[in-house]
Design a protein around this motif. Structure first.
Motif, mmCIF file in Angstrom:
data_model
loop_
_atom_site.group_PDB
_atom_site.id
_atom_site.type_symbol
_atom_site.label_atom_id
_atom_site.label_comp_id
_atom_site.label_asym_id
_atom_site.label_seq_id
_atom_site.Cartn_x
_atom_site.Cartn_y
_atom_site.Cartn_z
ATOM 1 N N THR A 141 0.841 -1.193 0.000
ATOM 2 C CA THR A 141 0.000 0.000 0.000
ATOM 3 C C THR A 141 0.874 1.239 0.000
ATOM 4 O O THR A 141 2.102 1.163 0.073
ATOM 5 N N GLY A 142 0.225 2.395 -0.082
ATOM 6 C CA GLY A 142 0.930 3.668 -0.042
ATOM 7 C C GLY A 142 0.368 4.570 1.035
ATOM 8 O O GLY A 142 -0.758 4.377 1.506
ATOM 9 N N GLU B 235 -3.953 6.633 3.708
ATOM 10 C CA GLU B 235 -3.586 5.494 2.887
ATOM 11 C C GLU B 235 -4.010 5.758 1.455
ATOM 12 O O GLU B 235 -5.082 6.319 1.192
ATOM 13 N N THR B 236 -3.171 5.361 0.520
ATOM 14 C CA THR B 236 -3.443 5.625 -0.890
ATOM 15 C C THR B 236 -2.914 4.470 -1.725
ATOM 16 O O THR B 236 -2.234 3.578 -1.212
ATOM 17 N N ASP C 59 6.216 6.538 -8.000
ATOM 18 C CA ASP C 59 6.711 7.741 -8.676
ATOM 19 C C ASP C 59 7.377 8.714 -7.709
ATOM 20 O O ASP C 59 7.698 9.844 -8.075
ATOM 21 N N GLY C 60 7.590 8.293 -6.451
ATOM 22 C CA GLY C 60 8.230 9.146 -5.459
ATOM 23 C C GLY C 60 7.289 10.045 -4.696
ATOM 24 O O GLY C 60 7.720 10.775 -3.806
ATOM 25 N N SER C 61 5.991 9.996 -5.017
ATOM 26 C CA SER C 61 5.036 10.908 -4.385
ATOM 27 C C SER C 61 4.475 10.380 -3.076
ATOM 28 O O SER C 61 3.843 11.120 -2.332
ATOM 29 N N CYS C 62 4.660 9.093 -2.786
ATOM 30 C CA CYS C 62 4.065 8.508 -1.586
ATOM 31 C C CYS C 62 4.980 7.440 -1.014
ATOM 32 O O CYS C 62 5.885 6.930 -1.689
ATOM 33 N N ASP C 63 4.745 7.124 0.248
ATOM 34 C CA ASP C 63 5.430 5.993 0.860
ATOM 35 C C ASP C 63 4.890 4.710 0.229
ATOM 36 O O ASP C 63 3.705 4.631 -0.107
#
Length: 341
Positions: A229-230, A236-237, A242-246
């Protein structure tokens, strides 16, 4: 290992590695992890105080060495390292050497006694503590195809996925042993890189204790569709490399464990280190209202750290090196893993 196909598709391990730790990666952003998600360290200073008590137990087990190390793996912006240093009694604090291990630059204003490194010291005696590190060690994702064969999941930078080649070699062996996929559509994160990373970290400990704390699962309760997950800005996303999220996935801590290790919940570990979440007696409210309010706040913060269904369900992997488990105040030998709620 998965390879690029037509320069666009990559295995999740390579994609997440670049997205998290590359030149423009998520963990190089100036706001740090605390800008996007909340760990036990950020929830309450009681967590750092409990880790400081654990360090004191390790110190006693080691015979109070002239130099005692505390290594904070994946240190973020040094919050845990600073909290532990501030919570130590003077006699231990005078002998401790604190290392914060993080790829990001040293934050301004950090206690100068904390050494900032991009890798743990090669040899140390003391406590190595890895809070939410292993879940960010990138791993391949596998999914059982229509033929039931586990295949690598390939991903593009926008998060689009497709199945690639069958899992082979050491990764296939790991799946078969630790997380077999019973039918089409079932998924797993192949934890071999986490096992390797943890073994390398433990190998730096000459004598003492290594501890990993993380979102975790065991062989008798693997999630059927994986946990990838992100996280972005506290929410949570979808995991998009792409470096925008964990980009994170829970850890098979039982696979990481080396001989002599102990697995338990954060709830059990923190209770053994003195956190109960018990509310103060009401009589204190009438005799010392200010003390009652302080005690109530303390109890609330402790309760969050040990709460079932939340932080209390995190896994703790304790790996003693050259010390007896009984010397840690019973933490390794007589704390139940599963307690009545």
């Amino acid at each position: 290992m998965a390879h690029e196909v037509n320069g666009e598709w990559r295995g999740w391990r390579a994609a997440a590695q670049e997205a998290l730790y590359g030149a423009g990666g998520f963990y190089r952003r100036p706001e740090g992890p605390a800008g996007h998600f909340r760990t036990s360290v950020h929830a309450s200073p009681l967590f750092a105080a409990a880790v400081a008590r654990l360090l004191c137990r390790v110190d006693e087990a080691l015979g109070r060495p002239a130099e005692l190390a505390f290594v904070d793996m994946a240190a973020g912006r040094g919050e845990l390292a600073a909290g532990v240093l501030g919570a130590l009694p003077p006699d231990v604090g005078a002998r401790v050497r604190v290392y914060a291990v993080e790829i990001a630059d040293r934050p301004e204003g950090l206690d100068p006694r904390i050494e900032w490194l991009d890798a743990p010291p090669e040899r140390m005696t003391g406590l190595l503590f890895a809070n939410e590190w292993l879940d960010n060690v990138p791993a391949e994702v596998a999914e059982a195809g229509a033929d039931g064969v586990p295949r690598l999941v390939l991903v593009q930078e926008d998060g689009t996925e497709r199945l690639g080649d069958p899992v082979a070699g050491a990764e296939a062996e790991w799946l078969a042993r630790w997380w077999p996929l019973p039918a089409e559509g079932f998924r797993a994160e192949i934890g071999l890189p986490r096992d390797t990373a943890w073994a390398a970290a433990v190998a730096t400990v000459d004598r003492g204790l290594a501890v990993a704390v993380d979102y975790a699962h065991r062989a008798d309760a693997r999630p059927p569709f994986g946990t990838l997950t992100g996280f972005r800005a506290g929410r949570e996303t979808a995991p998009v490399p792409d470096g925008s999220c964990d980009i994170t996935a829970h850890v098979a801590l039982d696979a990481c464990a080396l001989p002599g290790a102990r697995l338990l919940t954060q709830r059990a570990a923190l209770r053994a280190l003195g956190l109960t979440g018990a509310r103060p007696q009401l009589t204190l409210a009438s005799t010392d209202p200010a003390a009652y309010v302080r005690a109530l706040a303390h109890a609330g913060a402790a309760a969050e750290l040990i709460a079932p269904g939340g932080l209390g369900d995190f896994g703790w992997l304790l790996q003693p090196v050259g010390i007896a488990g009984a010397s840690l105040g019973g933490l390794l030998v007589d704390v139940p893993d599963h307690e009545e709620q």
